[in-house]
Design an enzyme around this catalytic site. Structure first.
Site, PDB file in Angstrom:
ATOM      1  CG  HIS A  34      13.345-124.430  30.879  1.00 61.28           C
ATOM      2  ND1 HIS A  34      13.851-123.337  30.206  1.00 61.28           N
ATOM      3  CD2 HIS A  34      14.326-124.823  31.737  1.00 61.28           C
ATOM      4  CE1 HIS A  34      15.085-123.099  30.632  1.00 61.28           C
ATOM      5  NE2 HIS A  34      15.387-123.975  31.573  1.00 61.28           N
ATOM      6  CG  ASP A  65      12.068-128.648  26.293  1.00 60.85           C
ATOM      7  OD1 ASP A  65      13.101-129.328  26.105  1.00 60.85           O
ATOM      8  OD2 ASP A  65      12.009-127.717  27.118  1.00 60.85           O
ATOM      9  CD  GLN A 118      16.025-131.515  32.270  1.00 60.96           C
ATOM     10  OE1 GLN A 118      16.605-132.475  32.790  1.00 60.96           O
ATOM     11  NE2 GLN A 118      16.556-130.301  32.271  1.00 60.96           N
ATOM     12  CE  LYS A 124      19.208-128.872  29.863  1.00 61.07           C
ATOM     13  NZ  LYS A 124      19.631-128.094  31.023  1.00 61.07           N
ATOM     14  CB  CYS A 181      14.468-121.716  33.711  1.00 61.26           C
ATOM     15  SG  CYS A 181      16.061-120.925  33.704  1.00 61.26           S
TER      16      CYS A 181
END
Lengths: 411, 128
Positions: free
Chosen positions: A127, A203, A206, A229, A369
């Site tokens: 991303h 990261d 997700q 999220k 993104c």
């Protein structure tokens, strides 16, 4: 896979007030949770409760409601620490979102530790939030960026990992791709990176909402994610880092709350984690994130993952029957998280998103993104359906019907 | 039939007017929406202060490509001095549909590109 009792989607849906509304006259079918999740009553109420009953600035007040606010905010930190199995809540730094968490590492750790000629290893599925900060750091200090590329199944190609790790100070990559859904082999990459003397930043934006994450077991050095999220509010995110790293890192932003003692010419820093939390924090949002963690724990992350795996399997099976469709990401649901990207030969993603919106279905269209990844896939944009605890298999059927209807418009 | 994708727009999308290139174009201008990947390239041949001929190439959503096709029909033969100030609203009126804010960039890509082409690379700021 561990056998787990399936979640009760209908009961979960009743916890989310948004599902009572209609969009374009149709019940909302929300397939964009990779962008942001919907919020359960408990999260919304926890924030209202703070504002209605004990709104006060935490950490300094010596009166009752400030102490209550402090306790609630710090209890959220403890909940988050337990949720990702961090050894200590002192290692949980609240940020605005994962983007700020990554930028914190860039400014604080990066500027102090990355030198001219050093290498930062990223992947082409990142991303922009885990790419652009490193471009900025590399330009600033004269470091070099290198990349792990993907194969045609959307998996990272690791055959030249060891070579690429030579001279690397940092390896930064996503736990789960927001576009492809690919779940990356965090442990294997981390072990190789550590052998080569590089630190690892992951990261988790997700991943944390969708699977059980144990930062200690992963063996990584930095981990970031966003509250919104994972059923929480916007404006709150988390940086987890190993305590020794945080102790050694200089502050990120300066201001109130992050100091111990201030004189006109100098200051000393507060203890962890407050050293990295300048200014009045997002108190309501922190409390909301704590409530979101409670909510997810009440369901159980293994059950969340199992549910999404079922949905992805069903979606991949149903979507591949759509004429001309191209599906991206792994075919194996074991390594494919709850996001499915696809493109159609005759309908542009934006036209598709507009047309399925007419049926009340919210999907994402665009580059997500991940512009370099779009270039690799050879498309300007894709459509993406992403799933969460409140999605029903029947919503996959509705999506497929709406896609077929859109194709008729363009044929 | 969905009102946003009425017959006329789909016709322009599937069979765009003035599609192609002009090898002897006086002005070639590419415009894009990096956010969604829509691209339009305008080829303009000037003739005595007027737009003698126009072609375009592009790829993207139906709204961006159909509006580019409609625009070429609307501007050919008209004085360049006029086209420098071609109003976005004229094109939106020709499209004849309600464009949501999220899709406005698609609908106006071609006319913005025209303005950049005729104003020496600098887009005119226009209030919507």
């Amino acid at each position: 896979m561990i056998q787990t009792r399936a979640i009760d989607v209908e009961s979960i849906r009743r916890d989310f007030p948004i599902f009572t509304r209609k969009v374009n006259g149709k019940p909302l079918v929300y397939l964009d949770s990779a962008a942001t999740s919907q919020k359960p009553d408990g999260v919304i109420e926890s924030m209202n409760d703070y504002y209605r009953r004990y709104n006060a600035n935490p950490h300094r007040g010596v009166y009752a409601i400030s102490e209550e606010a402090t306790a609630a905010y710090e209890s959220a930190r403890q909940k988050v620490a337990t949720f990702i199995q961090a050894p200590s809540p002192k290692e949980i730094v609240f940020t605005r979102n994962v983007t700020e968490a990554i930028n914190l590492v860039r400014y604080s750790w990066g500027r102090a530790n990355v030198r001219a000629g050093d290498r930062i290893l990223l992947t082409e599925m990142e991303h922009h939030s885990n790419l652009v900060p490193w471009q900025l750091l590399a330009r600033e200090v004269g470091a070099q960026l290198d990349f792990l590329y993907i194969d045609d199944d959307g998996l990272l190609r690791l055959e030249d990992l060891d070579r690429k790790l030579e001279g690397a100070r940092l390896v930064a990559f996503t736990h789960q791709s927001n576009t492809l859904g690919t779940i990356n082999p965090v442990k294997a990459i981390t072990q190789a990176a550590h052998r080569a003397g590089a630190l690892v930043l992951v990261d988790g934006a997700q991943a944390v909402p969708h699977m059980a994450v144990n930062v200690a077991d992963l063996g990584i050095d930095f981990y970031g994610f966003s509250g919104h999220k994972m059923c929480g509010p916007t404006g709150i995110g988390v940086l987890w880092a190993r305590r020794a790293l945080l102790e050694a890192m200089p502050p990120f932003m300066g201001g109130g709350d992050m100091i111990k003692r201030v004189r006109l010419q100098e200051a000393t820093w507060n203890d962890l984690p407050w050293k990295f939390e300048a200014g009045t924090p997002s108190v309501a949002e922190g409390i909301g994130l704590g409530a979101a963690v409670d909510y997810l724990c009440g369901i159980g992350m293994d059950r969340v993952r199992a549910h999404e795996r079922t949905l992805v399997e069903y979606a991949l099976e149903k979507l591949q029957d759509v004429p001309g469709i191209r599906l991206y990401g792994p075919a194996d649901s074991e390594i494919h998280g709850g996001a499915v990207s696809f493109s159609l030969p005759n309908v542009h993603p934006h036209d598709l998103a507009t047309l399925v919106d007419r049926e009340g279905i919210a999907i994402r269209a665009g580059h997500h993104c991940t512009q370099p990844l779009m270039e690799r896939l050879g498309v300007p944009a894709t459509s993406r359906a992403s799933f969460y605890i409140y999605n029903r298999p029947a919503e996959v059927d509705q999506l497929v019907e709406a896609i077929e209807k859109a194709q008729k418009v363009f044929n | 039939m969905d009102d946003l994708y009425r017959e006329q727009i789909l016709d322009h999308y599937k069979n765009p007017h003035n599609f192609g290139e002009l090898p002897d174009a006086d002005i070639t201008q590419e415009g894009d929406n990096p956010l969604c990947g829509d691209v339009v390239t305008l080829y303009l041949k000037l003739d005595d202060g007027k737009l003698g001929s126009v072609r375009f190439r592009g790829r993207g959503c139906a709204i961006s490509q159909a509006s580019a096709s409609m625009l070429t029909d609307m501007i050919v033969g008209r004085p360049v001095s006029e086209l420098k100030h071609f109003p976005t609203s004229d094109l939106l009126e020709e499209l004849g549909i309600q464009i949501s804010p999220a899709r406005m960039k698609c609908a106006t890509l071609s006319v913005n590109t025209l303005r950049v082409a005729l104003n020496g690379g600098a887009a005119e700021v226009e209030d919507e």
